[in-house]
Design a protein around this motif. Structure first.
Motif, PDB file in Angstrom:
ATOM      1  N   LEU A  55       0.830  -1.603  -0.135  1.00 33.75           N
ATOM      2  CA  LEU A  55       0.006  -0.098  -0.126  1.00 33.75           C
ATOM      3  C   LEU A  55       0.854   1.086   0.134  1.00 33.75           C
ATOM      4  O   LEU A  55       0.424   2.455  -0.046  1.00 33.75           O
ATOM      5  N   GLU A  56       2.099   1.258   0.154  1.00 34.90           N
ATOM      6  CA  GLU A  56       3.335   2.127  -0.032  1.00 34.90           C
ATOM      7  C   GLU A  56       3.923   2.585  -1.082  1.00 34.90           C
ATOM      8  O   GLU A  56       4.377   3.303  -1.624  1.00 34.90           O
ATOM      9  N   GLU A  65      -1.211  -0.911  -4.751  1.00 31.63           N
ATOM     10  CA  GLU A  65      -0.232  -2.004  -4.664  1.00 31.63           C
ATOM     11  C   GLU A  65       0.806  -3.046  -5.462  1.00 31.63           C
ATOM     12  O   GLU A  65       1.549  -3.950  -4.444  1.00 31.63           O
ATOM     13  N   VAL A  93       1.381   2.632   4.372  1.00 28.24           N
ATOM     14  CA  VAL A  93       0.634   3.199   2.990  1.00 28.24           C
ATOM     15  C   VAL A  93       1.348   4.661   3.017  1.00 28.24           C
ATOM     16  O   VAL A  93       1.370   5.848   3.416  1.00 28.24           O
ATOM     17  N   ILE A 115      -7.516   0.830   1.456  1.00 25.93           N
ATOM     18  CA  ILE A 115      -6.967   0.667   2.726  1.00 25.93           C
ATOM     19  C   ILE A 115      -7.231  -0.055   4.082  1.00 25.93           C
ATOM     20  O   ILE A 115      -7.446  -0.548   4.974  1.00 25.93           O
ATOM     21  N   ILE A 131      -0.994   1.835  11.084  1.00 27.20           N
ATOM     22  CA  ILE A 131      -1.070   2.170   9.944  1.00 27.20           C
ATOM     23  C   ILE A 131      -0.071   3.537   9.492  1.00 27.20           C
ATOM     24  O   ILE A 131      -0.297   4.300  10.563  1.00 27.20           O
TER      25      ILE A 131
END
Length: 399
Positions: A55-56, A65, A93, A115, A131
């Motif tokens: 997700l980052e 992703e 994230v 998310i 997160i």
């Protein structure tokens, strides 16, 4: 066979660490209730794992992703991670171009929904979930904006406050198993001593984060919050370089005044020539290494002990839990067939030493198996690829 071998070697390493690590026991000057609070959350976190490069990840500043080669995250993957023995998961994230223009800086709703969905994969299985805001502060990432030495700090801080307010609203009804982390490895991009006013801006971001989350309603008023110092560097966080623990004036008044709800984040990849440098020169680590040519001249058990003792002396004795949010070592078995043995030794030692000093640990997994990969799992087949390393991390964490 692998679990048994890992267990035997872990017992050997435990003996080494017992001899070489001076465990700090004199905490009479620390508040006992704060100390108990810190110990409880660290024990609850147990052995932790990072869902890295998911997700980052981003493409041209748009978080996605799958942008860095990993498959879409599934419930099956998280179930496998939990079944392997990890109690907690850290989900890095990025937001970047999924943040709209000011003054509202609205987060793309589809991204925020995704998310939340990935958080729920772990949260609904009873895991602790962390997160953060990950890539938004990297100068090397396109469209990064949380830059501590940029000139437009007023606009940056307004954007930061608005984004965290939206995140906090979205998760306000989640219980204490959800932990929010303000940022990741924020610094000026130069690997030297911290500079001003950059460090002061990092402290200001952390304060904005704490105040914004606390005032956003629901369970956020008593939630555990995690903040880093300069580049999550232990020396620059625990030493006299300018880190300031945020005040927590807006938290739930029913929390005892002596109890902390702020945690301190650091990362550990020392020695880098073993843990992260992409070549085959240094492939072994620790007292069990067999080839001095393949072992670094620094960053061994004594250094690990001294680093985590710094965090203990500065924060844990004052009731602030410490989280080693990232640690690990890359796969160099293509250069040295025995490398995984030392990667497992390293994992055990970090987890065990952290436990002795009242800190929780989260292994960095980037989803890459094979040369220079950190992965413990195959995310396509949802299978374990490094059982020996997992076993030693779990044994080290006492789980």
């Amino acid at each position: 066979m692998a679990p048994r071998i890992g267990k035997i070697r872990s017992i050997f390493l435990a003996a080494i660490l017992t001899v070489s690590v001076a465990v700090p026991l004199n905490i009479a000057s620390a508040d006992t209730k704060a100390q108990s609070s810190a110990a409880t959350i660290v024990a609850d976190l147990g052995a932790g794992w990072n869902l890295g490069n998911a997700l980052e990840a981003n493409s041209n500043g748009y978080p996605s992703e799958t942008a860095w080669g990993n498959p879409t995250v599934t419930q099956a993957l998280i179930d496998k991670v939990k079944a392997a023995g990890f109690k907690s998961i850290r989900i890095p994230v990025s937001y970047l171009r999924h943040i709209g223009p000011g003054p509202n800086y609205t987060i793309n709703s589809a991204w925020l929904n995704r998310i939340q969905q990935v958080v729920d994969y772990a949260y609904n299985r009873g895991m602790h979930v962390m997160i953060n805001m990950h890539g938004d502060g990297y100068k090397s990432i396109p469209y990064a904006w949380l830059i501590c030495d940029a000139s437009n700090q007023t606009a940056i801080k307004a954007k930061y406050q608005n984004v965290w307010q939206q995140i906090a609203w979205r998760f306000q009804n989640y219980d204490h198993r959800l932990i929010l982390e303000s940022m990741n490895e924020n610094f000026d991009g130069q690997y030297g001593r911290p500079t001003q006013p950059c460090y002061s801006n990092i402290n200001a971001y952390n304060q904005i984060f704490v105040d914004t989350v606390r005032r956003s309603g629901g369970k956020n008023s008593s939630r555990w919050l995690l903040v880093p110092g300069w580049n999550t560097n232990i020396d620059y966080t625990a030493g006299n370089y300018g880190f300031v623990v945020p005040t927590d004036q807006y938290r739930d008044p029913t929390i005892p005044s002596t109890e902390r709800r702020i945690m301190i984040s650091v990362h550990y990849y020392a020695p880098w020539d073993f843990a992260g440098e992409e070549n085959g020169t240094i492939t072994q680590w620790g007292r069990a290494s067999t080839d001095p040519r393949r072992k670094s001249t620094w960053g061994q058990e004594d250094y690990l002990n001294s680093q985590l003792k710094l965090m203990y002396d500065k924060f844990v004795v004052r009731g602030y839990p410490v989280v080693v949010g990232e640690f690990g070592s890359i796969d160099k078995t293509s250069f040295d067939w025995s490398n995984n043995r030392y990667r497992a030794d390293f994992g055990y030692a970090v987890a065990a030493t952290a436990k002795r000093y009242g800190a929780a640990t989260f292994y960095w997994d980037n989803g890459v198996n094979g040369r220079y990969g950190f992965a413990l799992f195959n995310r396509s087949s949802n299978s374990v690829t490094q059982q020996e390393i997992i076993n030693d991390i779990r044994y080290g964490a006492g789980w």
